[in-house]
Design an enzyme around this catalytic site. Structure first.
Site, PDB file in Angstrom:
ATOM      1  CE  LYS A   1       0.850   1.287   4.536  1.00  0.00           C
ATOM      2  NZ  LYS A   1       1.663   2.415   4.917  1.00  0.00           N
TER       3      LYS A   1
ATOM      4  CG  ASP B   1      -0.611   0.194   8.553  1.00  0.00           C
ATOM      5  OD1 ASP B   1      -1.354   1.051   9.065  1.00  0.00           O
ATOM      6  OD2 ASP B   1       0.525   0.455   8.091  1.00  0.00           O
TER       7      ASP B   1
HETATM    8  O1  C5P Z   1       0.499  -1.384  14.791  1.00  0.00           O
HETATM    9  P1  C5P Z   1       1.902  -1.471  14.286  1.00  0.00           P
HETATM   10  O2  C5P Z   1       2.713  -2.458  15.060  1.00  0.00           O
HETATM   11  O3  C5P Z   1       2.008  -1.664  12.822  1.00  0.00           O
HETATM   12  O4  C5P Z   1       2.549  -0.029  14.578  1.00  0.00           O
HETATM   13  C1  C5P Z   1       3.936   0.163  14.621  1.00  0.00           C
HETATM   14  C2  C5P Z   1       4.252   1.321  15.550  1.00  0.00           C
HETATM   15  O5  C5P Z   1       3.791   2.544  14.990  1.00  0.00           O
HETATM   16  C3  C5P Z   1       3.560   1.234  16.881  1.00  0.00           C
HETATM   17  O6  C5P Z   1       4.344   0.539  17.811  1.00  0.00           O
HETATM   18  C4  C5P Z   1       3.427   2.694  17.295  1.00  0.00           C
HETATM   19  O7  C5P Z   1       4.625   3.134  17.863  1.00  0.00           O
HETATM   20  C5  C5P Z   1       3.277   3.410  15.960  1.00  0.00           C
HETATM   21  N1  C5P Z   1       1.877   3.754  15.628  1.00  0.00           N
HETATM   22  C6  C5P Z   1       1.245   4.763  16.336  1.00  0.00           C
HETATM   23  N2  C5P Z   1      -0.044   5.101  16.023  1.00  0.00           N
HETATM   24  C7  C5P Z   1      -0.699   4.456  15.022  1.00  0.00           C
HETATM   25  C8  C5P Z   1      -0.069   3.434  14.283  1.00  0.00           C
HETATM   26  C9  C5P Z   1       1.230   3.106  14.610  1.00  0.00           C
HETATM   27  O8  C5P Z   1       1.818   5.346  17.248  1.00  0.00           O
HETATM   28  N3  C5P Z   1      -1.954   4.824  14.753  1.00  0.00           N
END
Ligand code: C5P
Length: 313
Positions: A17, A141
């Protein structure tokens, strides 16, 4: 012979994406950030090959991808196995084409692909709706990749609304070849989040009747400056990449997610071809692909799972 041993190997795609725009609205009680983003799937994809096995395992042809149970695809399989009380396992082989740590959602997409494929393979019948809570628990995501196409992402980015108006175009990706940590970029945002007016450009875009590329020009990625602070060596490269993309007529030129991939969206193949050639000539690793709409995404999945479109819902 166990039931699982009779299953046929299954090959499924796992698309990348880009974020057509990304607005950070503030911090949340759970430590994440409240976002407003527009996701867009593109044709660039990894391939996942699933084979029968008694345990869950992952291997990948890319050395930077972990193959233990920290791998998001393995976590997806383990979570679904537990949830569905499945006793067999699966061997997952990932052929990587999506750059790792590039802001293109590769790991999240792999996880969603595993959920969609195993739901079918194990005959669980959860469908997209039933898989949503598991997808959310795996990463912000991941839910988007259950749907694909052009979609609005709210909350952590995990509240997904596919748009009626699907964006179509040619995409040129410039890949600086170094990963950027998403968590580190968000941490930099925290250090500077002062009260300010939030941008409404994504809502303006979603609610506008403006077709075509002119509406895209109002979109920005609010992670860009924090990402370039986190990876200052990219600043110069990004300025040059952007210059090539804009010069060749990109209707949108932006960092994807927290980077490091930068992309341009073009109405026509000619501009995209010229931008790719110019980037390559300047020594950048540049790929060309196209947007993948909600329908195209759904059809690709139906083909892979051998189901009529309705059954894959
Ligand atoms: O959810 P995911 O593990 O893909 O997100 C990676 C990092 O990105 C999270 O640990 C967080 O620090 C940050 N993040 C965030 N707010 C979001 C998405 C991601 O702070 N809405």
């Amino acid at each position: 012979m166990s039931r699982g041993a009779r299953r046929r190997p299954l090959r499924v795609p796992s698309y990348a994406k880009v974020n057509l725009g990304l607005e950070v609205l503030g911090t949340r009680a759970d430590g994440y950030h409240e976002l407003r983003t527009l996701f867009q799937t593109i044709g660039l994809h990894d391939t996942l090959d699933l084979s029968p096995a008694s345990e869950v395992s992952v291997r990948c042809d890319h050395p930077d991808v972990p193959t233990d149970h920290t791998n998001l695809a393995a976590r997806a399989a383990l979570a679904l196995r537990r949830y569905g009380r499945v006793t067999e396992g699966v061997a997952i082989a990932i052929t990587k084409r999506i750059p790792v740590g590039g802001g293109l959602g590769g790991g999240s997409s792999n996880a969603a692909s595993v959920l969609l494929a195993l739901d079918r393979w194990w005959g669980l019948g959860l469908g997209r709706g039933g898989l949503l809570p598991l997808a959310r628990s795996l990463g912000a995501d991941v839910p988007f990749f259950l749907f694909g196409g052009t979609a609005l992402g709210l909350a952590r980015g995990d509240e997904v609304y596919p748009l009626h108006h699907q964006v179509r175009g040619h995409v040129v990706l410039a890949l600086p070849g170094r990963p950027v940590s998403t968590a580190a970029v968000f941490a930099r945002i925290d250090a500077r989040l002062t009260p300010r007016e939030n941008s409404n450009n994504i809502f303006r875009f979603v609610s506008s009747d403006l077709g075509g590329s002119s509406a895209l020009r109002i979109l920005t990625n609010e992670l860009e400056s924090a990402a370039l602070e986190e990876a200052p060596d990219l600043k110069h490269q990004v300025r040059r990449i952007r210059g090539f993309l804009v010069r060749e007529g990109a209707s949108l030129a932006s960092l994807s997610g927290s980077g490091s991939s930068y992309y341009g969206l073009f109405d026509d193949a000619t501009g995209a071809g010229r931008a790719q050639a110019a980037l390559r000539e300047a020594g950048f690793h540049a790929l060309r692909t196209r947007t993948l709409s909600l329908d195209q995404y759904g059809r690709a999945w139906s083909r892979s799972l051998g189901t009529p479109r309705a059954a894959a819902q």
